[in-house]
Design a protein around this motif. Structure first.
Motif, PDB file in Angstrom:
ATOM      1  N   GLU A   1      -0.276 -40.312 -17.982  1.00  0.00           N
ATOM      2  CA  GLU A   1      -2.315 -39.457 -18.357  1.00  0.00           C
ATOM      3  C   GLU A   1      -1.279 -38.480 -19.910  1.00  0.00           C
ATOM      4  O   GLU A   1      -0.396 -37.547 -19.450  1.00  0.00           O
ATOM      5  CB  GLU A   1      -1.680 -38.806 -17.303  1.00  0.00           C
ATOM      6  CG  GLU A   1      -3.407 -37.430 -18.227  1.00  0.00           C
ATOM      7  CD  GLU A   1      -3.650 -36.866 -16.922  1.00  0.00           C
ATOM      8  OE1 GLU A   1      -4.664 -35.934 -17.324  1.00  0.00           O
ATOM      9  OE2 GLU A   1      -3.708 -36.556 -15.571  1.00  0.00           O
ATOM     10  N   THR A   2      -1.465 -38.760 -20.547  1.00  0.00           N
ATOM     11  CA  THR A   2      -1.039 -37.403 -22.362  1.00  0.00           C
ATOM     12  C   THR A   2      -1.848 -36.916 -21.541  1.00  0.00           C
ATOM     13  O   THR A   2      -3.102 -36.212 -22.008  1.00  0.00           O
ATOM     14  CB  THR A   2      -2.018 -38.279 -23.345  1.00  0.00           C
ATOM     15  OG1 THR A   2      -1.351 -39.363 -22.677  1.00  0.00           O
ATOM     16  CG2 THR A   2      -1.662 -37.362 -24.872  1.00  0.00           C
TER      17      THR A   2
ATOM     18  N   ARG B   1      -5.968 -36.573 -23.026  1.00  0.00           N
ATOM     19  CA  ARG B   1      -6.570 -37.846 -22.008  1.00  0.00           C
ATOM     20  C   ARG B   1      -6.942 -37.249 -20.680  1.00  0.00           C
ATOM     21  O   ARG B   1      -5.812 -38.084 -20.303  1.00  0.00           O
ATOM     22  CB  ARG B   1      -5.586 -38.812 -22.278  1.00  0.00           C
ATOM     23  CG  ARG B   1      -5.926 -39.232 -24.560  1.00  0.00           C
ATOM     24  CD  ARG B   1      -4.743 -40.552 -24.503  1.00  0.00           C
ATOM     25  NE  ARG B   1      -5.171 -40.880 -25.779  1.00  0.00           N
ATOM     26  CZ  ARG B   1      -3.709 -40.981 -26.667  1.00  0.00           C
ATOM     27  NH1 ARG B   1      -2.762 -40.513 -26.138  1.00  0.00           N
ATOM     28  NH2 ARG B   1      -3.889 -41.265 -27.883  1.00  0.00           N
ATOM     29  N   PRO B   2      -7.009 -36.546 -20.479  1.00  0.00           N
ATOM     30  CA  PRO B   2      -7.471 -36.126 -18.726  1.00  0.00           C
ATOM     31  C   PRO B   2      -7.455 -37.531 -18.025  1.00  0.00           C
ATOM     32  O   PRO B   2      -8.443 -37.807 -18.498  1.00  0.00           O
ATOM     33  CB  PRO B   2      -8.290 -35.013 -18.915  1.00  0.00           C
ATOM     34  CG  PRO B   2      -9.073 -34.921 -20.186  1.00  0.00           C
ATOM     35  CD  PRO B   2      -8.402 -35.908 -21.386  1.00  0.00           C
ATOM     36  N   ILE B   3      -7.589 -37.139 -16.639  1.00  0.00           N
ATOM     37  CA  ILE B   3      -7.678 -38.276 -15.990  1.00  0.00           C
ATOM     38  C   ILE B   3      -8.207 -38.353 -14.616  1.00  0.00           C
ATOM     39  O   ILE B   3      -7.724 -36.667 -14.492  1.00  0.00           O
ATOM     40  CB  ILE B   3      -6.397 -39.133 -15.587  1.00  0.00           C
ATOM     41  CG1 ILE B   3      -5.587 -40.445 -16.990  1.00  0.00           C
ATOM     42  CG2 ILE B   3      -6.592 -40.386 -14.208  1.00  0.00           C
ATOM     43  CD1 ILE B   3      -4.320 -41.191 -16.485  1.00  0.00           C
ATOM     44  N   LYS B   4      -8.818 -38.461 -14.506  1.00  0.00           N
ATOM     45  CA  LYS B   4      -9.859 -37.543 -13.260  1.00  0.00           C
ATOM     46  C   LYS B   4     -10.161 -38.776 -12.564  1.00  0.00           C
ATOM     47  O   LYS B   4     -11.776 -39.194 -13.179  1.00  0.00           O
ATOM     48  CB  LYS B   4     -10.808 -36.592 -13.677  1.00  0.00           C
ATOM     49  CG  LYS B   4     -10.598 -35.333 -12.852  1.00  0.00           C
ATOM     50  CD  LYS B   4      -8.952 -34.812 -12.643  1.00  0.00           C
ATOM     51  CE  LYS B   4      -9.134 -34.083 -11.195  1.00  0.00           C
ATOM     52  NZ  LYS B   4      -7.797 -33.837 -10.782  1.00  0.00           N
TER      53      LYS B   4
ATOM     54  N   GLU C   1     -10.252 -42.437 -17.792  1.00  0.00           N
ATOM     55  CA  GLU C   1      -9.986 -41.590 -18.173  1.00  0.00           C
ATOM     56  C   GLU C   1     -10.660 -41.323 -20.087  1.00  0.00           C
ATOM     57  O   GLU C   1     -11.771 -41.923 -20.158  1.00  0.00           O
ATOM     58  CB  GLU C   1      -8.047 -42.444 -19.169  1.00  0.00           C
ATOM     59  CG  GLU C   1      -7.613 -41.646 -20.019  1.00  0.00           C
ATOM     60  CD  GLU C   1      -6.524 -42.503 -20.373  1.00  0.00           C
ATOM     61  OE1 GLU C   1      -5.634 -42.295 -20.177  1.00  0.00           O
ATOM     62  OE2 GLU C   1      -6.825 -43.185 -21.581  1.00  0.00           O
ATOM     63  N   SER C   2     -10.322 -40.307 -20.449  1.00  0.00           N
ATOM     64  CA  SER C   2     -11.542 -39.319 -21.528  1.00  0.00           C
ATOM     65  C   SER C   2      -9.769 -39.072 -22.862  1.00  0.00           C
ATOM     66  O   SER C   2      -9.233 -38.781 -22.644  1.00  0.00           O
ATOM     67  CB  SER C   2     -12.247 -38.133 -21.322  1.00  0.00           C
ATOM     68  OG  SER C   2     -13.289 -39.032 -20.736  1.00  0.00           O
ATOM     69  N   GLU C   3     -10.574 -39.039 -24.059  1.00  0.00           N
ATOM     70  CA  GLU C   3     -10.046 -38.450 -24.976  1.00  0.00           C
ATOM     71  C   GLU C   3     -10.446 -37.553 -25.758  1.00  0.00           C
ATOM     72  O   GLU C   3     -11.950 -37.281 -26.238  1.00  0.00           O
ATOM     73  CB  GLU C   3      -9.452 -39.459 -25.857  1.00  0.00           C
ATOM     74  CG  GLU C   3      -9.277 -39.124 -27.255  1.00  0.00           C
ATOM     75  CD  GLU C   3      -7.962 -40.613 -27.579  1.00  0.00           C
ATOM     76  OE1 GLU C   3      -7.500 -41.216 -28.093  1.00  0.00           O
ATOM     77  OE2 GLU C   3      -9.194 -40.643 -28.991  1.00  0.00           O
ATOM     78  N   VAL C   4      -9.840 -36.327 -25.553  1.00  0.00           N
ATOM     79  CA  VAL C   4     -10.119 -35.393 -26.312  1.00  0.00           C
ATOM     80  C   VAL C   4      -9.499 -34.833 -27.767  1.00  0.00           C
ATOM     81  O   VAL C   4      -8.237 -34.823 -27.284  1.00  0.00           O
ATOM     82  CB  VAL C   4     -10.615 -34.005 -25.599  1.00  0.00           C
ATOM     83  CG1 VAL C   4     -10.748 -32.696 -26.261  1.00  0.00           C
ATOM     84  CG2 VAL C   4     -11.077 -33.956 -23.958  1.00  0.00           C
TER      85      VAL C   4
ATOM     86  N   LEU D   1       4.051 -35.248 -25.069  1.00  0.00           N
ATOM     87  CA  LEU D   1       4.025 -34.895 -23.682  1.00  0.00           C
ATOM     88  C   LEU D   1       2.804 -35.871 -23.237  1.00  0.00           C
ATOM     89  O   LEU D   1       1.816 -35.284 -23.277  1.00  0.00           O
ATOM     90  CB  LEU D   1       3.902 -33.331 -23.310  1.00  0.00           C
ATOM     91  CG  LEU D   1       4.698 -32.438 -24.827  1.00  0.00           C
ATOM     92  CD1 LEU D   1       4.563 -31.002 -24.292  1.00  0.00           C
ATOM     93  CD2 LEU D   1       5.909 -33.120 -24.173  1.00  0.00           C
ATOM     94  N   GLY D   2       3.512 -36.163 -21.536  1.00  0.00           N
ATOM     95  CA  GLY D   2       2.939 -35.928 -20.205  1.00  0.00           C
ATOM     96  C   GLY D   2       2.342 -35.520 -19.445  1.00  0.00           C
ATOM     97  O   GLY D   2       3.879 -34.490 -18.807  1.00  0.00           O
ATOM     98  N   LEU D   3       1.573 -35.509 -19.129  1.00  0.00           N
ATOM     99  CA  LEU D   3       2.008 -35.060 -17.402  1.00  0.00           C
ATOM    100  C   LEU D   3       2.552 -35.624 -16.490  1.00  0.00           C
ATOM    101  O   LEU D   3       1.813 -36.736 -16.233  1.00  0.00           O
ATOM    102  CB  LEU D   3      -0.012 -34.507 -16.917  1.00  0.00           C
ATOM    103  CG  LEU D   3      -0.355 -33.655 -16.009  1.00  0.00           C
ATOM    104  CD1 LEU D   3      -0.147 -32.020 -16.452  1.00  0.00           C
ATOM    105  CD2 LEU D   3      -1.883 -34.317 -15.655  1.00  0.00           C
TER     106      LEU D   3
END
Length: 402
Positions: free
Chosen positions: A212-213, A225-228, A289-292, A352-354
């Motif tokens: 995850e970014t 790029r949140p992952i849920k 995953e989405s990209e904001v 940066l990665g989460l």
């Protein structure tokens, strides 16, 4: 007291997540900043000022990339724990970390060295190098029933209107013998580990296999790029993820939170969602995953940007400060190195990665964390099973089974 078994290590940056390929074998540690919750100073400001003193252009990230120009240093590794990120926004830090040897913020500045053979690490290899690698049984910080009770408590808080979503995370530790670094490097090879890498310090190491970014910045363009949403990596699992109203609602809620986070540092009208609910694979799981994206407002420095994005919305919840209060009340141990940030800051930008799918090694134990987002529709037993599914590939890699 410094933990026994892990020697201080200072050397090349080749394992840092996000480091450019041109720096991997030539970047040598020049200077280091470490900060813990309770230390004086605002951690976000300390990070920006430390990097600026070493010549990295972090005072205004809205302008064009400075790649290709001569710089005093080649870049820096940045780690922020979950508690460190909460401290940046005045949120509840949660319970104490089960791996207190690891600082809450670490910045390591690197410079290019023409001949690394002239320099040697100050204390040789990291870890217990006597004997073969062995990993003991895992000791969970809470039982499946206690985890399920926490999920139910979050559902009750949502019903009261206190929060909309909260991420619940569990922890487990296992004693080890031998050198932990090969095990952490096996972790880096997990499929889908976009932020695969290791960061070391005096008495500790962090191994990351995150997909995850949390934050990427290039030329004033910011991306998260949140992952849920998680299901088994089968055709049936993919269909289930794509058709689940619960998973989609959970995901959209966090995308909205990330849009709001970026809006605090964005030029008006530039926040976009170019990709929504894309299904991607990590190890044996499908994840959504989405990209904001956004264009940064002129004058936005690193400290302001970190306060806008940390701690990550996908591992806290909404509203973020209220979710942090629920987390602090319900999780029995701190999140330590997990649910924070790890990556690279250079003259050409930030990556940066989460720190999900992330492990801490201290002088006695390996520590892992896993969890998931809780909504009003969450089933406690299913949430416990999801956390176990996320931890399983990490455990297998550490045991040498992958």
């Amino acid at each position: 007291m410094k933990p026994v078994g892990l020697a201080p290590t200072h050397g090349t940056a080749r394992d840092i997540p996000g480091i450019p390929a041109t720096c991997r074998d030539q970047a040598w540690e020049r200077s280091r900043l470490e900060w813990r919750v309770g230390d004086p100073g605002d951690p976000a400001t300390l990070v920006e000022n430390f990097l600026a003193r070493h010549g990295l252009p972090v005072g205004d990230l809205s302008g064009p990339s400075l790649a290709g120009l001569a710089h005093e240093v080649c870049g820096a590794a940045l780690f922020v724990s979950a508690a460190g990120g909460a401290a940046m926004i005045g949120g509840c830090p949660g319970a104490p970390s089960p791996a207190p040897a690891v600082p809450d913020v670490v910045v390591v500045v690197y410079e290019h060295t023409a001949n690394l053979r002239l320099q040697e690490p100050s204390a040789g290899h990291l870890g217990r190098t006597v004997g073969a690698w062995r990993l003991g049984p895992w000791r969970p910080s809470w039982s499946p029933s206690r985890h399920a009770e926490a999920v139910e408590s979050v559902r009750e808080a949502i019903a009261r209107g206190d929060v909309y979503q909260v991420n619940m995370v569990g922890h487990a530790a296992a004693g080890y013998g031998g050198d932990p670094l090969p095990a952490l490097r096996r972790l880096m090879r997990l499929p889908g580990a976009r932020y695969a890498g290791i960061l070391q310090g005096d008495g500790w190491a962090i191994g990351c296999a995150s997909p995850e970014t949390l934050l990427e910045v290039r030329g004033g363009h910011a991306v998260t790029r949140p992952i849920k949403g998680t299901t088994p990596a089968t055709e049936a699992g993919r269909a289930e993820l794509l058709s689940s109203p619960k998973e989609r609602a959970e995901h959209i809620m966090i995308v909205d939170l990330q849009r709001n986070d970026l809006s605090h540092v964005a030029q008006t009208g530039t926040v976009r969602v170019p990709e929504l609910f894309a299904v991607r694979r990590w190890a044996d799981l499908w994840q959504a995953e989405s990209e904001v994206t956004a264009l940064l407002r002129p004058g936005t420095g690193l400290a302001e940007l970190l306060r806008a994005i940390c701690p990550g919305g996908s591992v806290t919840g909404a509203p973020k400060l209220a979710a942090l209060r629920e987390i602090a009340a319900l999780e029995p141990v701190g999140r330590g190195v997990s649910m924070g940030a790890l990556g690279w800051i250079g003259p050409d930008g930030i990556d940066l990665g989460l720190t999900i799918r992330t492990v801490a090694a201290d002088g006695q134990d390996l520590h892992i964390w896993a969890g998931g987002g809780i909504t009003i529709d969450s089933d406690p037993a299913a949430e416990v099973a999801e956390a176990a599914a996320k931890a399983a590939p990490v455990r297998a890699a550490l045991h040498g089974l992958l």
